[in-house]
Design an enzyme around this catalytic site. Structure first.
Site, PDB file in Angstrom:
ATOM      1  N   CYS A   1       0.872  -1.177   0.000  1.00  0.00           N
ATOM      2  CA  CYS A   1       0.000   0.000   0.000  1.00  0.00           C
ATOM      3  C   CYS A   1       0.907   1.225   0.000  1.00  0.00           C
ATOM      4  O   CYS A   1       2.116   1.086  -0.197  1.00  0.00           O
ATOM      5  CB  CYS A   1      -0.991  -0.008   1.165  1.00  0.00           C
ATOM      6  SG  CYS A   1      -0.312   0.255   2.812  1.00  0.00           S
TER       7      CYS A   1
ATOM      8  N   HIS B   1      13.771 -15.570  12.257  1.00  0.00           N
ATOM      9  CA  HIS B   1      13.627 -15.537  13.713  1.00  0.00           C
ATOM     10  C   HIS B   1      12.177 -15.523  14.183  1.00  0.00           C
ATOM     11  O   HIS B   1      11.878 -16.038  15.261  1.00  0.00           O
ATOM     12  CB  HIS B   1      14.320 -14.303  14.295  1.00  0.00           C
ATOM     13  CG  HIS B   1      15.799 -14.341  14.155  1.00  0.00           C
ATOM     14  ND1 HIS B   1      16.621 -13.477  14.845  1.00  0.00           N
ATOM     15  CD2 HIS B   1      16.633 -15.116  13.426  1.00  0.00           C
ATOM     16  CE1 HIS B   1      17.878 -13.707  14.538  1.00  0.00           C
ATOM     17  NE2 HIS B   1      17.910 -14.704  13.663  1.00  0.00           N
TER      18      HIS B   1
END
Length: 162
Positions: free
Chosen positions: A71, A104
């Site tokens: 966006c 992670h």
């Protein structure tokens, strides 16, 4: 730059992200990435939450492995996508965050701001995101488990506004 850990993605974005999304579609198609375009399909004003929801649904159904949302700032699609249980979306404007978020934090949706970064950097970030794999080292898995526990408490109504 075609050695991706993830080869099936859903992509979506509103009118502000349309041009960047179109450029990324062309780039990724040339690299044999399987893409599902969830819209927008033109630059007419449109609302980012519906595209975030469509991309999330493709991930949760197993139709794709990850998602990409664009966006104007990347903030709106990130906020909307993160409302959906099972989605871990993050706004990234650098390659390190894109791969580290997957490695992670088991991030499954990359959000980009078309009015913040250019197409060359966006392509580099997407490559980083798609090349990364989740590496569930004990400390990382413990954190993802904590995130999942927060999500479960939210689904159970723990965080309802009084």
């Amino acid at each position: 730059m075609g050695s991706f850990a993830c080869r099936r993605i859903a992509i979506g974005g509103d009118h502000a992200g349309f041009v960047m999304k179109t450029e990324l579609l062309a780039t990724l198609s040339a690299l044999d990435v399987e893409l599902i375009d969830c819209g927008a399909f033109d630059q007419n004003p449109s609302d980012f939450p519906m595209f975030a929801e469509q991309v999330a649904e493709k991930i949760l159904s197993g139709e794709v492995e990850r998602g990409l949302l664009v966006c104007g700032s990347g903030v709106g699609v990130s906020v909307a996508a993160n409302k959906i249980p099972g989605i871990r979306a993050s706004l990234c404007h650098d390659s390190y965050s894109a791969h580290q978020g997957v490695e992670h934090d088991d991030m499954n949706v990359l959000c980009l701001g078309a009015r913040v970064i250019g197409p060359s950097l966006a392509t580099e970030i997407v490559h980083s995101f798609l090349s990364a794999t989740y590496a569930p080292q004990p400390r990382h898995q413990a954190r993802v488990d904590m995130i999942n526990a927060i999500e479960k408490r939210a689904l159970d109504g723990h965080y309802t506004k009084k």
